[in-house]
Design an enzyme around this catalytic site. Structure first.
Site, PDB file in Angstrom:
ATOM      1  N   TYR A   1       0.821  -1.219   0.000  1.00 24.60           N
ATOM      2  CA  TYR A   1       0.000   0.000   0.000  1.00 24.60           C
ATOM      3  C   TYR A   1       0.850   1.261   0.000  1.00 24.60           C
ATOM      4  CZ  TYR A   1      -3.231   3.482   2.036  1.00 24.60           C
ATOM      5  OH  TYR A   1      -3.970   4.609   2.298  1.00 24.60           O
TER       6      TYR A   1
ATOM      7  N   SER B   1       3.547 -11.342   0.114  1.00 22.88           N
ATOM      8  CA  SER B   1       2.770 -12.021   1.142  1.00 22.88           C
ATOM      9  C   SER B   1       1.486 -11.270   1.479  1.00 22.88           C
ATOM     10  CB  SER B   1       3.606 -12.209   2.413  1.00 22.88           C
ATOM     11  OG  SER B   1       3.951 -10.951   2.980  1.00 22.88           O
TER      12      SER B   1
ATOM     13  N   PHE C   1       9.950  -0.616   3.624  1.00 22.87           N
ATOM     14  CA  PHE C   1       8.568  -0.769   4.066  1.00 22.87           C
ATOM     15  C   PHE C   1       8.247  -2.194   4.514  1.00 22.87           C
ATOM     16  CE2 PHE C   1       8.547   2.333   0.532  1.00 22.87           C
ATOM     17  CZ  PHE C   1       8.116   3.451   1.212  1.00 22.87           C
TER      18      PHE C   1
ATOM     19  N   SER D   1       6.752   3.840  13.043  1.00 22.36           N
ATOM     20  CA  SER D   1       5.356   3.992  13.419  1.00 22.36           C
ATOM     21  C   SER D   1       5.221   4.813  14.692  1.00 22.36           C
ATOM     22  CB  SER D   1       4.739   2.609  13.647  1.00 22.36           C
ATOM     23  OG  SER D   1       3.481   2.700  14.268  1.00 22.36           O
TER      24      SER D   1
ATOM     25  N   TYR E   1       4.179  -5.612  17.937  1.00 23.66           N
ATOM     26  CA  TYR E   1       4.419  -4.890  16.691  1.00 23.66           C
ATOM     27  C   TYR E   1       5.201  -3.606  16.951  1.00 23.66           C
ATOM     28  CZ  TYR E   1       3.456  -1.376  13.141  1.00 23.66           C
ATOM     29  OH  TYR E   1       3.592  -0.358  12.238  1.00 23.66           O
TER      30      TYR E   1
ATOM     31  N   LYS F   1       9.231  -2.280  15.919  1.00 28.79           N
ATOM     32  CA  LYS F   1       9.596  -0.995  15.314  1.00 28.79           C
ATOM     33  C   LYS F   1      10.611  -0.256  16.182  1.00 28.79           C
ATOM     34  CE  LYS F   1       7.038  -0.813  11.555  1.00 28.79           C
ATOM     35  NZ  LYS F   1       7.643  -0.776  10.197  1.00 28.79           N
TER      36      LYS F   1
ATOM     37  N   ASP G   1      -4.129  -1.480  22.043  1.00 32.61           N
ATOM     38  CA  ASP G   1      -4.539  -0.170  21.529  1.00 32.61           C
ATOM     39  C   ASP G   1      -4.463   0.901  22.623  1.00 32.61           C
ATOM     40  OD1 ASP G   1      -4.975  -0.897  18.942  1.00 32.61           O
ATOM     41  OD2 ASP G   1      -7.146  -1.070  19.109  1.00 32.61           O
TER      42      ASP G   1
END
Length: 338
Positions: free
Chosen positions: A12, A35, A81, A125, A149, A153, A296
């Site tokens: 993307y 992938s 990326f 990120s 995740y 990073k 989150d």
């Protein structure tokens, strides 16, 4: 002009950056294991740019494959990326994320050193900031991740910092993304993940198109105006132009490593995004509230001042453009796949 290798270039963000790099006069070659992307995306990038875009199918953990791509195509810079990015999946399967993201980046760096290429833009990120201590988030905010995740990073950022300190010949830009959304105005490229989307906007567009029955809203009891999570959504084309600005900047500066936020400074809630998408595109997005998603945070939005002051870059496209371009891509993709 530079020859830039884009790892994850069929994805993307990679595909939109490829378009922006070409518009700025750079040559590009994409490296992707496909992938979570499709080779056909490269054909669409070629249609937009009017130039051939080589695609090397390979994995960043394969050092020989990366080295071959760099040498065969004469790349003298890399924009990285390639990485897994679903928060929930990282909580469920952290080993997969450390293997792909951390080990993969180290393999990429080793291949670059083998080829004497030391210009790198890294896709990081805002997740590295963790639970915000203050808002908006600037680059001086402490890092404290809340999920695997984000930890991958941050580990990569720390690894790159150490590498740059040990070898000042490196020119590295660390770009901390907020929430990229939207699609290219042509409708040819956009966010089209395999399977059920993990990100909000493609999920909204697929529900609006009837491809999915309803949107799950993860929690409505956060300390936000309407109880749903607030994020800084940035148009992917603005984000892409930020990469070009960062690449140009690091080539001309003496610092071995620099960090910039890429965001708008404006936060919108999940319900804000649903309402805007329905209003702008005259569609309905059925949704239901479910439990919070592990990892989150309630609110996360940027201070983009450093990027504005040092890169001469700032986001120009508004929420209407984000929603309209997403829906245009959804409808164009449906026609292509009919």
């Amino acid at each position: 002009m530079m020859k830039v290798l884009l790892t994850g270039g069929a994805g993307y963000i990679g595909s939109h950056v490829a378009v922006s790099l070409a518009a700025a006069g750079h040559d590009i070659v994409c490296f992707d294991n496909l992938s979570n992307s499709r080779a056909a995306v490269i054909e669409h990038v070629e249609a937009i740019t009017g130039q051939p875009v080589p695609l090397v199918v390979g994995d960043i953990r394969d050092r020989d494959a990366v080295r071959g791509a760099i040498t065969d195509h004469g790349a003298n810079a890399v924009i990285h990326f390639a990485g897994l990015k679903a928060v929930g999946e990282s909580v469920a399967d952290p080993m997969k994320y450390y293997d792909n993201n951390v080990r993969g980046t180290l393999s990429l760096i080793e291949a670059m050193v083998d080829c004497d290429v030391r210009t790198l833009v890294f896709s990081s990120s805002a997740t590295v900031y963790g639970e915000p201590q203050y808002l908006p988030l600037d680059e001086a905010h402490p890092t404290a991740v809340t999920n695997p995740y984000g930890r991958t990073k941050l580990m990569i950022e720390e690894m790159l910092s150490d590498i740059a300190a040990a070898d000042p010949a490196w020119r590295i830009a660390v770009l901390r993304y907020f929430n990229p959304v939207g699609a290219h105005d042509s409708g040819l490229i956009g966010e089209d993940p395999n399977g059920v989307p993990n990100n909000l906007m493609p999920f909204i567009s697929r529900v609006a198109a009837g491809r999915l029955p309803e949107l799950a809203v993860f929690g409505d009891d956060y300390a936000t105006p309407d109880g749903t999570g607030v994020r800084d959504y940035i148009h992917v084309d603005d984000l892409a132009e930020g990469h070009v600005a960062a690449l140009d900047r690091i080539r001309a500066q003496d610092d071995a490593l620099s960090v910039w936020n890429l965001g708008t400074g404006q936060g919108y809630s999940v319900l804000d995004m649903i309402s805007a998408f329905e209003r702008i595109n005259n569609v309905r997005v059925p949704h239901r509230v479910g439990p919070r998603r592990p990892g989150d945070v309630a609110s996360c939005y940027a201070s983009p001042d450093r990027a504005r002051d040092e890169l001469g870059w700032e986001a120009k496209r508004d929420l209407d453009a984000m929603c309209a371009s997403t829906w245009r891509f959804e409808r164009t993709a449906a026609m292509r796949n009919a």
